[in-house]
Design a protein around this motif. Sequence first.
Motif, PDB file in Angstrom:
ATOM      1  N   VAL A   1       0.850  -1.193   0.000  1.00 24.00           N
ATOM      2  CA  VAL A   1       0.000   0.000   0.000  1.00 24.00           C
ATOM      3  C   VAL A   1       0.891   1.252   0.000  1.00 24.00           C
ATOM      4  CG1 VAL A   1      -1.875   1.222   1.160  1.00 24.00           C
ATOM      5  CG2 VAL A   1      -1.747  -1.269   1.284  1.00 24.00           C
ATOM      6  N   LEU A   2       0.809   2.003  -1.076  1.00 18.53           N
ATOM      7  CA  LEU A   2       1.655   3.185  -1.212  1.00 18.53           C
ATOM      8  C   LEU A   2       1.296   4.250  -0.182  1.00 18.53           C
ATOM      9  CD1 LEU A   2       3.766   4.893  -2.798  1.00 18.53           C
ATOM     10  CD2 LEU A   2       1.866   5.707  -4.187  1.00 18.53           C
ATOM     11  N   ALA A   3      -0.008   4.424   0.032  1.00 17.75           N
ATOM     12  CA  ALA A   3      -0.439   5.471   0.952  1.00 17.75           C
ATOM     13  C   ALA A   3       0.150   5.264   2.347  1.00 17.75           C
ATOM     14  CB  ALA A   3      -1.968   5.502   1.029  1.00 17.75           C
ATOM     15  N   ASP A   4       0.224   4.013   2.797  1.00 14.81           N
ATOM     16  CA  ASP A   4       0.781   3.724   4.109  1.00 14.81           C
ATOM     17  C   ASP A   4       2.258   4.085   4.164  1.00 14.81           C
ATOM     18  OD1 ASP A   4      -1.704   2.829   4.614  1.00 14.81           O
ATOM     19  OD2 ASP A   4      -1.179   0.704   4.822  1.00 14.81           O
TER      20      ASP A   4
ATOM     21  N   ALA B   1       3.747  13.360  -1.163  1.00 12.54           N
ATOM     22  CA  ALA B   1       2.589  14.242  -1.092  1.00 12.54           C
ATOM     23  C   ALA B   1       2.559  15.217  -2.260  1.00 12.54           C
ATOM     24  CB  ALA B   1       2.603  14.997   0.233  1.00 12.54           C
ATOM     25  N   ALA B   2       3.746  15.681  -2.635  1.00 16.68           N
ATOM     26  CA  ALA B   2       3.815  16.684  -3.689  1.00 16.68           C
ATOM     27  C   ALA B   2       3.782  16.067  -5.081  1.00 16.68           C
ATOM     28  CB  ALA B   2       5.093  17.500  -3.528  1.00 16.68           C
ATOM     29  N   ASP B   3       3.870  14.748  -5.144  1.00 21.43           N
ATOM     30  CA  ASP B   3       3.992  14.110  -6.450  1.00 21.43           C
ATOM     31  C   ASP B   3       2.626  13.743  -7.011  1.00 21.43           C
ATOM     32  OD1 ASP B   3       5.775  12.857  -8.498  1.00 21.43           O
ATOM     33  OD2 ASP B   3       4.603  11.104  -7.898  1.00 21.43           O
ATOM     34  N   VAL B   4       2.369  14.157  -8.237  1.00 23.53           N
ATOM     35  CA  VAL B   4       1.060  13.944  -8.853  1.00 23.53           C
ATOM     36  C   VAL B   4       0.740  12.458  -8.988  1.00 23.53           C
ATOM     37  CG1 VAL B   4      -0.380  14.481 -10.841  1.00 23.53           C
ATOM     38  CG2 VAL B   4       1.424  16.063 -10.150  1.00 23.53           C
ATOM     39  N   LEU B   5       1.727  11.703  -9.464  1.00 22.93           N
ATOM     40  CA  LEU B   5       1.487  10.281  -9.692  1.00 22.93           C
ATOM     41  C   LEU B   5       1.228   9.546  -8.372  1.00 22.93           C
ATOM     42  CD1 LEU B   5       1.364   7.969 -11.744  1.00 22.93           C
ATOM     43  CD2 LEU B   5       3.812   7.638 -11.404  1.00 22.93           C
ATOM     44  N   ALA B   6       2.075   9.830  -7.364  1.00 25.11           N
ATOM     45  CA  ALA B   6       1.911   9.162  -6.069  1.00 25.11           C
ATOM     46  C   ALA B   6       0.549   9.504  -5.463  1.00 25.11           C
ATOM     47  CB  ALA B   6       3.035   9.563  -5.120  1.00 25.11           C
ATOM     48  N   ALA B   7       0.139  10.772  -5.601  1.00 26.98           N
ATOM     49  CA  ALA B   7      -1.155  11.184  -5.065  1.00 26.98           C
ATOM     50  C   ALA B   7      -2.287  10.444  -5.782  1.00 26.98           C
ATOM     51  CB  ALA B   7      -1.327  12.690  -5.209  1.00 26.98           C
ATOM     52  N   ALA B   8      -2.144  10.308  -7.102  1.00 26.08           N
ATOM     53  CA  ALA B   8      -3.188   9.632  -7.876  1.00 26.08           C
ATOM     54  C   ALA B   8      -3.273   8.157  -7.490  1.00 26.08           C
ATOM     55  CB  ALA B   8      -2.895   9.766  -9.377  1.00 26.08           C
ATOM     56  N   ILE B   9      -2.100   7.504  -7.316  1.00 25.43           N
ATOM     57  CA  ILE B   9      -2.114   6.097  -6.905  1.00 25.43           C
ATOM     58  C   ILE B   9      -2.753   5.973  -5.525  1.00 25.43           C
ATOM     59  CG2 ILE B   9      -0.693   4.092  -6.319  1.00 25.43           C
ATOM     60  CD1 ILE B   9       1.391   5.157  -8.328  1.00 25.43           C
ATOM     61  N   GLY B  10      -2.418   6.899  -4.638  1.00 28.52           N
ATOM     62  CA  GLY B  10      -2.984   6.895  -3.294  1.00 28.52           C
ATOM     63  C   GLY B  10      -4.502   6.982  -3.327  1.00 28.52           C
ATOM     64  N   ARG B  11      -5.029   7.858  -4.186  1.00 28.54           N
ATOM     65  CA  ARG B  11      -6.489   7.994  -4.287  1.00 28.54           C
ATOM     66  C   ARG B  11      -7.117   6.698  -4.803  1.00 28.54           C
ATOM     67  NH1 ARG B  11      -5.279  13.087  -6.144  1.00 28.54           N
ATOM     68  NH2 ARG B  11      -5.438  12.462  -8.330  1.00 28.54           N
ATOM     69  N   ARG B  12      -6.461   6.086  -5.782  1.00 25.70           N
ATOM     70  CA  ARG B  12      -6.989   4.848  -6.342  1.00 25.70           C
ATOM     71  C   ARG B  12      -7.013   3.739  -5.282  1.00 25.70           C
ATOM     72  NH1 ARG B  12      -4.090   3.174 -11.758  1.00 25.70           N
ATOM     73  NH2 ARG B  12      -3.542   5.364 -11.857  1.00 25.70           N
ATOM     74  N   GLU B  13      -5.945   3.690  -4.481  1.00 29.06           N
ATOM     75  CA  GLU B  13      -5.894   2.684  -3.405  1.00 29.06           C
ATOM     76  C   GLU B  13      -7.030   2.906  -2.414  1.00 29.06           C
ATOM     77  OE1 GLU B  13      -2.036   3.220  -1.716  1.00 29.06           O
ATOM     78  OE2 GLU B  13      -1.104   1.710  -3.004  1.00 29.06           O
ATOM     79  N   GLN B  14      -7.241   4.173  -2.039  1.00 29.58           N
ATOM     80  CA  GLN B  14      -8.310   4.481  -1.087  1.00 29.58           C
ATOM     81  C   GLN B  14      -9.656   4.035  -1.634  1.00 29.58           C
ATOM     82  OE1 GLN B  14      -7.954   5.292   1.966  1.00 29.58           O
ATOM     83  NE2 GLN B  14      -5.752   5.364   1.655  1.00 29.58           N
ATOM     84  N   ALA B  15      -9.870   4.334  -2.909  1.00 26.50           N
ATOM     85  CA  ALA B  15     -11.145   3.961  -3.529  1.00 26.50           C
ATOM     86  C   ALA B  15     -11.322   2.447  -3.509  1.00 26.50           C
ATOM     87  CB  ALA B  15     -11.204   4.492  -4.959  1.00 26.50           C
ATOM     88  N   ALA B  16     -10.245   1.727  -3.813  1.00 25.92           N
ATOM     89  CA  ALA B  16     -10.332   0.264  -3.845  1.00 25.92           C
ATOM     90  C   ALA B  16     -10.620  -0.285  -2.448  1.00 25.92           C
ATOM     91  CB  ALA B  16      -9.042  -0.336  -4.395  1.00 25.92           C
ATOM     92  N   LEU B  17      -9.950   0.271  -1.445  1.00 23.67           N
ATOM     93  CA  LEU B  17     -10.146  -0.230  -0.080  1.00 23.67           C
ATOM     94  C   LEU B  17     -11.517   0.156   0.458  1.00 23.67           C
ATOM     95  CD1 LEU B  17      -6.569   0.429   1.332  1.00 23.67           C
ATOM     96  CD2 LEU B  17      -7.617  -1.792   0.858  1.00 23.67           C
ATOM     97  N   ALA B  18     -12.036   1.296   0.001  1.00 20.56           N
ATOM     98  CA  ALA B  18     -13.357   1.737   0.461  1.00 20.56           C
ATOM     99  C   ALA B  18     -14.458   0.852  -0.111  1.00 20.56           C
ATOM    100  CB  ALA B  18     -13.586   3.193   0.071  1.00 20.56           C
ATOM    101  N   THR B  19     -14.212   0.299  -1.294  1.00 21.89           N
ATOM    102  CA  THR B  19     -15.247  -0.520  -1.939  1.00 21.89           C
ATOM    103  C   THR B  19     -14.872  -1.999  -1.907  1.00 21.89           C
ATOM    104  OG1 THR B  19     -14.176  -0.167  -4.070  1.00 21.89           O
ATOM    105  CG2 THR B  19     -15.966   1.329  -3.509  1.00 21.89           C
ATOM    106  N   ILE B  20     -14.168  -2.382  -0.883  1.00 23.51           N
ATOM    107  CA  ILE B  20     -13.730  -3.774  -0.746  1.00 23.51           C
ATOM    108  C   ILE B  20     -14.956  -4.692  -0.727  1.00 23.51           C
ATOM    109  CG2 ILE B  20     -13.731  -3.794   1.805  1.00 23.51           C
ATOM    110  CD1 ILE B  20     -10.981  -5.172   1.620  1.00 23.51           C
TER     111      ILE B  20
END
Lengths: 119, 600
Positions: B237-240, B250-269
């Motif tokens: 998990v990148l966000a962790d 935090a400042a990186d666009v790609l890392a932030a986007a991956i983090g959002r995708r991970e959150q979405a996936a975990l929220a809809t587990i």
Amino acid sequence: MKYIQVFDPALCCSTGVCGVDVDQALVSFSADVEWAKQNGARIERYNLAQEPLAFAENVAVRSFLERSGQEALPLILIDGEVALAGRYPTRAELARWAGILAVADPIPVTPCCSGSSCC
Amino acid sequence: MRFLDHPPRFLFFTGKGGVGKTSIACASAVELAAIGKQILLVSTDPASNVGQVFGVAIGNRITSIDAVPGLSALEIDPQAAAQVYRDRIVGPVRNLLPESVVKGIEEQLSGACTTEIAAFDEFTALLLDSALTAGYDHIVFDTAPTGHTIRLLQLPGAWSGFLEAGKGDASCLGPLAGLEKQRAQYSAAVDALADPERTRLVLVARAQQATLREVARTHEELAAIGLRQQYLVVNGVLADAAAANDSGAAADVLAAAIGRREQAALATIPDVLKTLPMDRIALKPFNLVGLDALRGLLTDTAPIDAPEEIASQPLEAPDLASLVEEIAADGHGLVMLMGKGGVGKTTLAAAIAVELADRGFPVHLTTSDPAAHLAETLTESLEGTGATLEIGRIDPRVETERYREHVLSTKGAQLDDAGRALLEEDLRSPCTEEIAVFQAFSRIIREAGKTFVIMDTAPTGHTLLLLDATGAYHRETTRQLGDTGLQLRTPMMQLQDPKQTKVVLVTLAETTPVLEAAGLQADLERAGIQPWAWVVNQSLAAARTRSPLLRRRAANERELIDAVAEQHARRYAVVALQEAEPIGADQLRRLTTATGAPSW
């Protein structure tokens, strides 16, 4: 009692579900063999993919494979003699070979040979 | 980690290739050994670096690991086990039967079922109480048998046919007939698996919707046959990691986007997974080689080098557009994308289709991914552009179900209960789905003579060889029936012709996925099909990022991309990991355009 040996083609699933279509003959024949055994018949089946040695050690079967290839299987031997090749026997044929007389289930009647002496 | 809390004797880790099962199994074994337990670690990973990790040659015998007191390890190679089994069957007749017959037998024994059953056979002894395993408190496996294998072993009908008599009606259990173990041993092994007092199953996933869905299916299938003690681990998990350590993220666009995708996936587990005890493991910047790295996997993240210290030579690799250029040159043809689940076959198929449509070719895109919404947005976004893109859909579940129903209602109608149960289980084998889907596809394949047909799946070489055996039979039948003017081409003949068919292997820049793709390639080559190209998808090395962690991982990808370019592929392309899930024509176009040099 006659001894029936059935040499099946190589199949990873003998129900044939791994092929393009399930072979009805195979499914029915499996049921027929079970039925014949319950009625006392001596039948053994050998799958080329599992027991190739049984094919190689039997001179009749080996020379059949050399001559006609595995596409020509199945091969059915009765007391070691070739009785049928290229298709599975019907339940009626099995019954006749095995000498099963009193039959509980109705035997599918083949047009010419059932009980008559025409052939 | 909750999954290591009061573990029973047997621990199984399961999940698709590349999620990190082997690493987590190794780390768990090290951790349990550290608290004074005697541990046996069993790896079936063909990419097993267990020996490398511990600096010991292990192989197919129990070897004690001196660097970790209390730990022993064993590597089982399922392919080698299957080969031993094949040799035992085929060896004695090799010079006795015609060569074509011997080859036919070998093909029958080359399917995934044989490999799986052979691997299970190797497991069996380890699941029983015996002198072999007596000294161990825990036995840790980096894999688990599939539901299909276990169910087959539980069917009384299967046993009566095979193991008792040693012959009889065949089924997918066929391979077992030649194995040495007795029915009692297999039964005891299955009992051990289904006993929560003795066995814990750890499902390993990534924080991605597709992987979580797949894990949910595995969970349900194995729970249904008694493996109820299950834990879930979400790995990488990148966000962790970012929260803990990667301040640049935090400042990186790609890392932030991956983090959002991970959150979405975990929220809809998926709901069925919500009740399982769950652990999360942060994405690590390092490859899991060496004892220190392993010890770090389950604990906090190590500090990451500052970005400037990380080699940042831009990746120079061909892009997808260069492959499409070559595909377009032929004017028509069939393009099949092949790879394990989750590597992005559907997305890449859509990207290739859009690119060809943009060039003015009529294109038929067919997808077998029921969760692909990209097709819906695609037709709209191409409207008015004059491009002709037709989209077809084949749902594997529907096709498989139709095939099952058909077989059971026609061919299975007269079977008794035991026979019917066996036929039903045969129809649940992975081969059945592949065949059902491929049959549905073959209706569309014929169009490829005139237009472009792009598919997000391809049959394995094994399936083709089996299907072709039937094809050969059909040809023979046609010949015997006389010339009906009907020209029959088997699917195999069309796929072997590079003028008509291009198979594109899709992989990720990670060890196991690359090895799995190489395995698929070898399988196709056996069927006389040479994959046309490889695509390394979702590459960080081809993406732009400032995140030190992602850049470190990008650097780790280089070695694998080089291996694809130099050892595996005739031609290849690298596609960058995208910030957004590629939906719609515009975003798909980004996949084909030059990856270029990341401007850091």
